[in-house]
Design a protein around this motif. Structure first.
Motif, PDB file in Angstrom:
ATOM      1  N   ILE A 243       0.828  -1.204   0.000  1.00  0.00           N
ATOM      2  CA  ILE A 243       0.000   0.000   0.000  1.00  0.00           C
ATOM      3  C   ILE A 243       0.870   1.264   0.000  1.00  0.00           C
ATOM      4  CG2 ILE A 243      -1.738   1.311   1.287  1.00  0.00           C
ATOM      5  CD1 ILE A 243      -2.742  -1.393   2.359  1.00  0.00           C
ATOM      6  N   GLN A 244       1.916   1.244   0.823  1.00  0.00           N
ATOM      7  CA  GLN A 244       2.805   2.402   0.912  1.00  0.00           C
ATOM      8  C   GLN A 244       4.259   1.918   1.008  1.00  0.00           C
ATOM      9  OE1 GLN A 244       2.151   4.999   4.298  1.00  0.00           O
ATOM     10  NE2 GLN A 244       2.628   6.806   3.099  1.00  0.00           N
ATOM     11  N   PRO A 245       4.807   1.405  -0.081  1.00  0.00           N
ATOM     12  CA  PRO A 245       6.170   0.859  -0.055  1.00  0.00           C
ATOM     13  C   PRO A 245       7.210   1.956   0.179  1.00  0.00           C
ATOM     14  CG  PRO A 245       5.367   0.972  -2.295  1.00  0.00           C
ATOM     15  CD  PRO A 245       4.202   1.326  -1.415  1.00  0.00           C
ATOM     16  N   LYS A 246       8.343   1.575   0.785  1.00  0.00           N
ATOM     17  CA  LYS A 246       9.408   2.527   1.091  1.00  0.00           C
ATOM     18  C   LYS A 246      10.631   2.349   0.187  1.00  0.00           C
ATOM     19  CE  LYS A 246       7.134   4.113   4.721  1.00  0.00           C
ATOM     20  NZ  LYS A 246       6.013   3.167   4.840  1.00  0.00           N
ATOM     21  N   GLN A 247      10.554   1.457  -0.775  1.00  0.00           N
ATOM     22  CA  GLN A 247      11.675   1.260  -1.695  1.00  0.00           C
ATOM     23  C   GLN A 247      11.961   2.548  -2.451  1.00  0.00           C
ATOM     24  OE1 GLN A 247       9.762  -2.122  -3.591  1.00  0.00           O
ATOM     25  NE2 GLN A 247      11.457  -3.442  -3.001  1.00  0.00           N
ATOM     26  N   GLY A 248      13.240   2.876  -2.543  1.00  0.00           N
ATOM     27  CA  GLY A 248      13.636   4.091  -3.236  1.00  0.00           C
ATOM     28  C   GLY A 248      13.648   5.333  -2.372  1.00  0.00           C
ATOM     29  N   PHE A 249      13.282   5.200  -1.078  1.00  0.00           N
ATOM     30  CA  PHE A 249      13.284   6.353  -0.177  1.00  0.00           C
ATOM     31  C   PHE A 249      14.688   6.680   0.341  1.00  0.00           C
ATOM     32  CE2 PHE A 249       8.634   6.727   1.482  1.00  0.00           C
ATOM     33  CZ  PHE A 249       8.160   6.616   0.184  1.00  0.00           C
ATOM     34  N   GLY A 250      15.655   5.780   0.074  1.00  0.00           N
ATOM     35  CA  GLY A 250      17.028   6.038   0.498  1.00  0.00           C
ATOM     36  C   GLY A 250      17.379   5.483   1.859  1.00  0.00           C
ATOM     37  N   HIS A 251      16.636   4.462   2.312  1.00  0.00           N
ATOM     38  CA  HIS A 251      16.901   3.891   3.632  1.00  0.00           C
ATOM     39  C   HIS A 251      16.885   2.370   3.568  1.00  0.00           C
ATOM     40  CE1 HIS A 251      16.581   7.806   5.486  1.00  0.00           C
ATOM     41  NE2 HIS A 251      15.467   8.006   4.794  1.00  0.00           N
ATOM     42  N   SER A 252      17.573   1.750   4.533  1.00  0.00           N
ATOM     43  CA  SER A 252      17.710   0.299   4.565  1.00  0.00           C
ATOM     44  C   SER A 252      16.768  -0.347   5.571  1.00  0.00           C
ATOM     45  CB  SER A 252      19.150  -0.094   4.920  1.00  0.00           C
ATOM     46  OG  SER A 252      20.012   0.056   3.825  1.00  0.00           O
ATOM     47  N   THR A 253      16.644  -1.650   5.449  1.00  0.00           N
ATOM     48  CA  THR A 253      15.997  -2.470   6.470  1.00  0.00           C
ATOM     49  C   THR A 253      17.078  -2.988   7.417  1.00  0.00           C
ATOM     50  OG1 THR A 253      16.249  -4.514   5.218  1.00  0.00           O
ATOM     51  CG2 THR A 253      14.263  -3.205   4.790  1.00  0.00           C
ATOM     52  N   PHE A 254      16.651  -3.585   8.505  1.00  0.00           N
ATOM     53  CA  PHE A 254      17.597  -4.183   9.452  1.00  0.00           C
ATOM     54  C   PHE A 254      18.360  -5.323   8.774  1.00  0.00           C
ATOM     55  CE2 PHE A 254      14.309  -2.126  11.905  1.00  0.00           C
ATOM     56  CZ  PHE A 254      15.012  -1.486  12.902  1.00  0.00           C
ATOM     57  N   GLU A 255      17.676  -6.091   7.939  1.00  0.00           N
ATOM     58  CA  GLU A 255      18.320  -7.207   7.238  1.00  0.00           C
ATOM     59  C   GLU A 255      19.395  -6.712   6.271  1.00  0.00           C
ATOM     60  OE1 GLU A 255      14.139  -8.613   8.294  1.00  0.00           O
ATOM     61  OE2 GLU A 255      15.059  -6.765   7.519  1.00  0.00           O
TER      62      GLU A 255
END
Length: 307
Positions: A243-255
């Protein structure tokens, strides 16, 4: 007695995007990005989010209590000029002490001067003072992926280009600061910053979004570092949320941060730049999930690391 080195890291702001002043954010911290680093007698500050305000307050208090009359000297490195990385700079108290010497190095938009940009967005139009009215010795310098800054223990600062930098001239107690443009963080990029001092290295990688298979150039940059402070703004579920993906926002996941640290053989990994919606209870839950390895930690405001 436990040995305490003179390479000291202190988290002053661990939050991304905007500061949070709520009771259920106190354990991990609500101030935006700022890391205080002491290398011998020299103070280096990585980013000037709201966490830098407490750094300045403590400096002033310590000077008064100890009756230390030597001038303040601070070197500040800005990874980029998004608000959560600069919004505390106008309220850094040593800035208004005439004897202070404060040098800022930071990434700016291509073909633009960082001093002019900061004057416009932080001082002249949104603050009672312009840069010209600040009485301290306050210098602002462009800093790029091709630059190396060397700081001696007597406070002398020299800036080199990577093509003419010769580390054979470096003294054992000099501080070497290098940068690596890791990605096109929206919209003008973001620098990861490495500090080397007495054969120890700290890598600060805020606002760093990883790639599938990792960022090979960045892995080489941070290889075998003693401490990696890495962006971990999102859980995987939020990152790929349909619904509201964060890909491309310039931040990583913990993994992503863990994969990068493992490939680079970083000795310690600290998650950093938490989403402002993640309160203490959520971060504690994530800490239980990810901190089973004794080399992986969650950054907490005012926590110290001795390298």
């Amino acid at each position: 007695m436990e040995y305490k080195s003179d390479f000291i890291i202190k988290f002053r702001g661990t939050r991304g995007s905007f500061p949070v002043a709520k009771a259920n954010f106190l354990e991990f911290g609500g101030n935006t990005a700022c890391v205080e680093v002491h290398c011998g007698k020299q103070l280096i500050i990585l980013d000037a989010g709201t966490g830098i305000i407490d750094v300045g307050d403590d400096e002033i208090k310590n000077k008064i209590i100890s009756q230390d009359k030597t001038p303040h000297q601070t070197t500040i490195f800005l990874s980029h000029i998004h608000q959560d990385h600069i919004q505390g700079l106008q309220f850094y108290k040593p800035l208004f002490v005439p004897s202070s010497k404060i040098n800022v190095f930071g990434l700016n938009s291509k073909d633009e001067n960082l001093k002019e940009t900061l004057n416009t967005i932080l001082f002249d139009k949104v603050f009672p003072l312009s840069l010209d009215e600040i009485r301290s010795n306050f210098e602002i310098n462009n800093f790029s992926q091709d630059d190396v800054v060397v700081i001696s223990q007597d406070g002398l600062i020299k800036k080199y280009n990577t093509t003419n930098f010769d580390d054979n001239n470096i003294k054992s107690d000099d501080i070497v600061v290098t940068s690596c443009k890791t990605q096109a963080h929206p919209k003008n990029g973001c620098l990861s910053i490495k500090i080397s001092y007495k054969n120890k290295t700290l890598v600060y990688a805020t606002d760093k979004e990883s790639y599938i298979g990792s960022d090979k150039r960045f892995v080489l940059f941070e290889h075998d570092c003693d401490c990696l402070i890495h962006d971990a703004q999102y859980t995987y579920q939020d990152y790929v949320n349909p619904i509201q993906p964060k890909q491309g926002f310039g931040h990583s996941t913990f993994e992503m941060a863990i994969e990068t640290a493992q490939l680079a053989k970083a000795k310690k990994l600290f998650f950093f730049h938490y989403d402002p919606e993640y309160d203490d209870s959520k971060l504690k839950m994530l800490e239980e999930e990810f901190s089973k390895d004794d080399t992986i930690f969650f950054a907490k405001e005012n926590h110290k690391i001795y390298l």
